[in-house]
Design an enzyme around this catalytic site. Structure first.
Site, PDB file in Angstrom:
ATOM      1  N   ASP A  16     -28.131   7.897  28.058  1.00 21.23           N
ATOM      2  CA  ASP A  16     -26.736   8.031  28.495  1.00 21.23           C
ATOM      3  C   ASP A  16     -25.828   8.578  27.400  1.00 21.23           C
ATOM      4  O   ASP A  16     -24.640   8.274  27.352  1.00 21.23           O
ATOM      5  CB  ASP A  16     -26.170   6.673  28.983  1.00 21.23           C
ATOM      6  CG  ASP A  16     -27.040   6.066  30.051  1.00 21.23           C
ATOM      7  OD1 ASP A  16     -27.486   6.818  30.935  1.00 21.23           O
ATOM      8  OD2 ASP A  16     -27.285   4.855  29.994  1.00 21.23           O
ATOM      9  N   LYS A  19     -26.584  14.047  27.380  1.00 19.18           N
ATOM     10  CA  LYS A  19     -27.495  15.182  27.178  1.00 19.18           C
ATOM     11  C   LYS A  19     -27.241  16.310  28.173  1.00 19.18           C
ATOM     12  O   LYS A  19     -27.278  17.485  27.828  1.00 19.18           O
ATOM     13  CB  LYS A  19     -28.957  14.720  27.318  1.00 19.18           C
ATOM     14  CG  LYS A  19     -29.411  13.830  26.195  1.00 19.18           C
ATOM     15  CD  LYS A  19     -30.804  13.300  26.445  1.00 19.18           C
ATOM     16  CE  LYS A  19     -30.875  12.232  27.496  1.00 19.18           C
ATOM     17  NZ  LYS A  19     -30.394  10.911  27.131  1.00 19.18           N
ATOM     18  N   GLY A  43     -30.351  10.329  34.674  1.00 16.84           N
ATOM     19  CA  GLY A  43     -29.231  10.826  35.476  1.00 16.84           C
ATOM     20  C   GLY A  43     -28.365  11.665  34.554  1.00 16.84           C
ATOM     21  O   GLY A  43     -27.511  11.141  33.850  1.00 16.84           O
ATOM     22  N   HIS A  44     -28.641  12.958  34.521  1.00 17.82           N
ATOM     23  CA  HIS A  44     -27.915  13.836  33.594  1.00 17.82           C
ATOM     24  C   HIS A  44     -26.709  14.453  34.316  1.00 17.82           C
ATOM     25  O   HIS A  44     -26.870  15.237  35.242  1.00 17.82           O
ATOM     26  CB  HIS A  44     -28.853  14.915  33.052  1.00 17.82           C
ATOM     27  CG  HIS A  44     -29.933  14.352  32.183  1.00 17.82           C
ATOM     28  ND1 HIS A  44     -30.934  15.095  31.624  1.00 17.82           N
ATOM     29  CD2 HIS A  44     -30.149  13.077  31.766  1.00 17.82           C
ATOM     30  CE1 HIS A  44     -31.711  14.306  30.907  1.00 17.82           C
ATOM     31  NE2 HIS A  44     -31.262  13.081  30.991  1.00 17.82           N
ATOM     32  N   GLN A 225     -33.728   9.759  28.719  1.00 16.62           N
ATOM     33  CA  GLN A 225     -33.588   8.433  28.099  1.00 16.62           C
ATOM     34  C   GLN A 225     -33.225   8.605  26.617  1.00 16.62           C
ATOM     35  O   GLN A 225     -32.694   9.633  26.239  1.00 16.62           O
ATOM     36  CB  GLN A 225     -34.855   7.574  28.267  1.00 16.62           C
ATOM     37  CG  GLN A 225     -35.084   7.097  29.699  1.00 16.62           C
ATOM     38  CD  GLN A 225     -35.623   8.172  30.619  1.00 16.62           C
ATOM     39  OE1 GLN A 225     -36.596   8.836  30.287  1.00 16.62           O
ATOM     40  NE2 GLN A 225     -35.006   8.346  31.768  1.00 16.62           N
TER      41      GLN A 225
HETATM   42  P1  IMP Z   1     -37.413   2.370  33.631  1.00 18.52           P
HETATM   43  O1  IMP Z   1     -37.428   3.618  32.832  1.00 18.52           O
HETATM   44  O2  IMP Z   1     -36.814   2.515  34.989  1.00 18.52           O
HETATM   45  O3  IMP Z   1     -38.763   1.712  33.649  1.00 18.52           O
HETATM   46  O4  IMP Z   1     -36.442   1.326  32.876  1.00 18.52           O
HETATM   47  C1  IMP Z   1     -36.779   0.776  31.593  1.00 18.52           C
HETATM   48  C2  IMP Z   1     -35.515   0.559  30.766  1.00 18.52           C
HETATM   49  O5  IMP Z   1     -34.987   1.823  30.402  1.00 18.52           O
HETATM   50  C3  IMP Z   1     -34.388  -0.171  31.492  1.00 18.52           C
HETATM   51  O6  IMP Z   1     -33.682  -0.959  30.547  1.00 18.52           O
HETATM   52  C4  IMP Z   1     -33.499   0.943  31.997  1.00 18.52           C
HETATM   53  O7  IMP Z   1     -32.170   0.533  32.162  1.00 18.52           O
HETATM   54  C5  IMP Z   1     -33.632   1.927  30.844  1.00 18.52           C
HETATM   55  N1  IMP Z   1     -33.431   3.329  31.263  1.00 18.52           N
HETATM   56  C6  IMP Z   1     -34.292   4.107  31.927  1.00 18.52           C
HETATM   57  N2  IMP Z   1     -33.788   5.348  32.110  1.00 18.52           N
HETATM   58  C7  IMP Z   1     -32.589   5.340  31.522  1.00 18.52           C
HETATM   59  C8  IMP Z   1     -31.591   6.353  31.338  1.00 18.52           C
HETATM   60  O8  IMP Z   1     -31.719   7.503  31.752  1.00 18.52           O
HETATM   61  N3  IMP Z   1     -30.467   5.964  30.670  1.00 18.52           N
HETATM   62  C9  IMP Z   1     -30.321   4.711  30.175  1.00 18.52           C
HETATM   63  N4  IMP Z   1     -31.223   3.747  30.305  1.00 18.52           N
HETATM   64  C10 IMP Z   1     -32.357   4.055  30.979  1.00 18.52           C
END
Ligand code: IMP
Length: 428
Positions: A16, A19, A43-44, A225
């Protein structure tokens, strides 16, 4: 943007960082934009001409009509969500089919992966990771277990392969007593999405990228991420399941390390985290609420409140090292405009122990801060560094000194134009 090189743009905190905006801004300078890890957990957000798009699997270079975009082999893709995203972009007037390549080696997120994600989270109770529920962990688990389905599978005996993996998942779900779902409902759109994907070029994208590099073209690898969510270097087990750091660029696109050019590390002027896990700089008070309100810190994918805090130099030092960051990109500096004092975390403390290096177990540490004066002036309209308030310039220099890395770009508002170059990285 050197010829024949892959530059990487990586979130170096918890994701977040913004990017999407920077990739969109960078795109004109590259021939190819490629995603190398993650999936629709991302979510870009891109805002231009008064329109807002949230991209999940499709690279943020898609709005530059002349550019090739690639979803690399390190990604995982949910056909139904991909279809929704692609249709929305096409409806806005951008043709995708000849500008978007999908790696045949990327793995498919099945409807039952999403159910497993929910079931595993429920089984973890208080230790839940707080995932996005998009099936990321179970999909990468199947990839590592060598039973996953890849994009290339959709063109051959797919029904049979799908039925086999689905049955395996349903058995696990039943063992976990997670039975309250309607699989026909879950897979309706998904199967439609599988058919929809067939109109795209499902390619050996590592060949395409390497050939382009040999021809002197330039590639931008768009991270997803952040480094602290990396499966190896993040705050395990509170992480995502992919390699979000620089090594993931090589494996997730099929390029050699000597092809990497510049590494842009993107971070915000303060910190946020979504989901559970250690976060020493987290503020539970009114200051944290202010950062969230001013910065609109609500998840782009899940809508959840983001946890907020001051900037964390201990974490940044670590992720700059892991990624070999050559240039820093600081986002959302304007969010700090109204604060009298701005704190920076310079170390962590647990009992008598104080450290300024990233500990193995990041749980239970509290932040040690230094105070810097705020600039108390709006900076969102500024476009030149000479116009910056002195206290803002001091904030920038303080961070650069502490991190021993130049801040080459800063962003002072969501608009494309509000991206200011501080150092000419093209000559470095
Ligand atoms: P997962 O990737 O859905 O398995 O989530 C694992 C962890 O990564 C959780 O704490 C999510 O909130 C975090 N997470 C996954 N994708 C994002 C992102 O794009 N931005 C921020 N946090 C993320």
């Amino acid at each position: 943007m050197a010829k024949g090189k892959v530059d990487a743009l990586l979130g170096i905190v918890f994701g977040d960082e913004g990017k999407g905006k920077v990739v969109d801004w960078f795109t004109p300078q590259y021939n190819i934009v490629a995603r190398f890890a993650g999936g629709p957990n991302a979510g870009h957000t891109i805002i231009f001409d008064g329109k807002k798009f949230v991209l999940r699997s499709i690279p943020s270079g898609i709005f530059d009509k002349g550019k090739l975009n690639i979803i690399g082999n390190g990604c995982v893709i949910a056909p139904d969500l991909f279809m929704g995203e692609a249709k929305e972009i096409e409806q806005a007037g951008y043709t995708l089919t000849n500008r978007l390549l999908i790696s045949r080696r990327a793995h498919l997120i099945l409807p039952t992966h999403r159910l497993l994600d929910r079931a595993y989270e429920a089984a973890k109770g208080k230790k839940a990771v707080g995932t996005t529920g998009k099936g990321i962990g179970p999909t990468y688990s199947d990839k590592a277990a060598r039973i996953g389905l890849r994009v290339g599978d959709i063109t051959e005996n797919f029904a049979e392969k799908y039925a086999r993996l689905k049955a395996r998942h349903e058995q696990i779900l039943s063992e976990l007593h997670f039975t309250d779902y309607d699989i026909a409902e879950e897979e309706k759109q998904w199967l439609e999405g599988v058919e929809y994907m067939k109109q795209f070029q499902l390619a050996d994208t590592e060949m395409v990228i390497n050939q382009a590099l040999n021809e002197g073209k330039s590639v931008l690898a768009e991270g997803a991420q952040g480094s602290l969510l990396d499966i190896d270097h993040g705050t395990y087990p509170y992480v995502s399941s992919s390699s979000t750091t620089i090594g993931g660029v090589c494996t997730g696109l099929g390029i050699a390390p000597n092809k990497i050019g510049r590494v842009f590390g993107i971070f915000k002027a303060y910190s946020t985290r979504v989901g559970a896990g250690p976060f020493p700089v987290e503020l539970f008070d009114e200051t944290g609420d202010r950062l969230r309100d001013i910065g609109h810190e609500y998840g782009a994918v899940t809508g959840r409140n983001r946890r907020c805090g001051w900037i964390d130099l201990v974490a940044l030092k670590y992720t700059i090292m892991i990624n070999g960051v050559t240039d820093l990109v600081m986002m959302k500096s304007d969010v700090l405009d109204t604060f009298d004092t701005i704190k920076v975390c310079v170390a962590y403390r647990k009992g008598d122990i104080v450290t300024d290096t990233m500990p193995y177990d990041t749980e239970g540490w509290e932040a040690v801060y230094e105070d810097l004066p705020g600039w108390k002036a709006p900076i969102d309209g500024l476009r030149k560094k000479n116009d910056f308030p002195k206290a803002f310039s001091n904030y920038i220099s303080y961070i650069e000194r502490a991190l021993q890395t130049p801040i080459s770009i800063i962003s002072v508002s969501p608009d494309r134009e509000a991206t200011i170059i501080l150092k000419d990285f093209t000559k470095a």
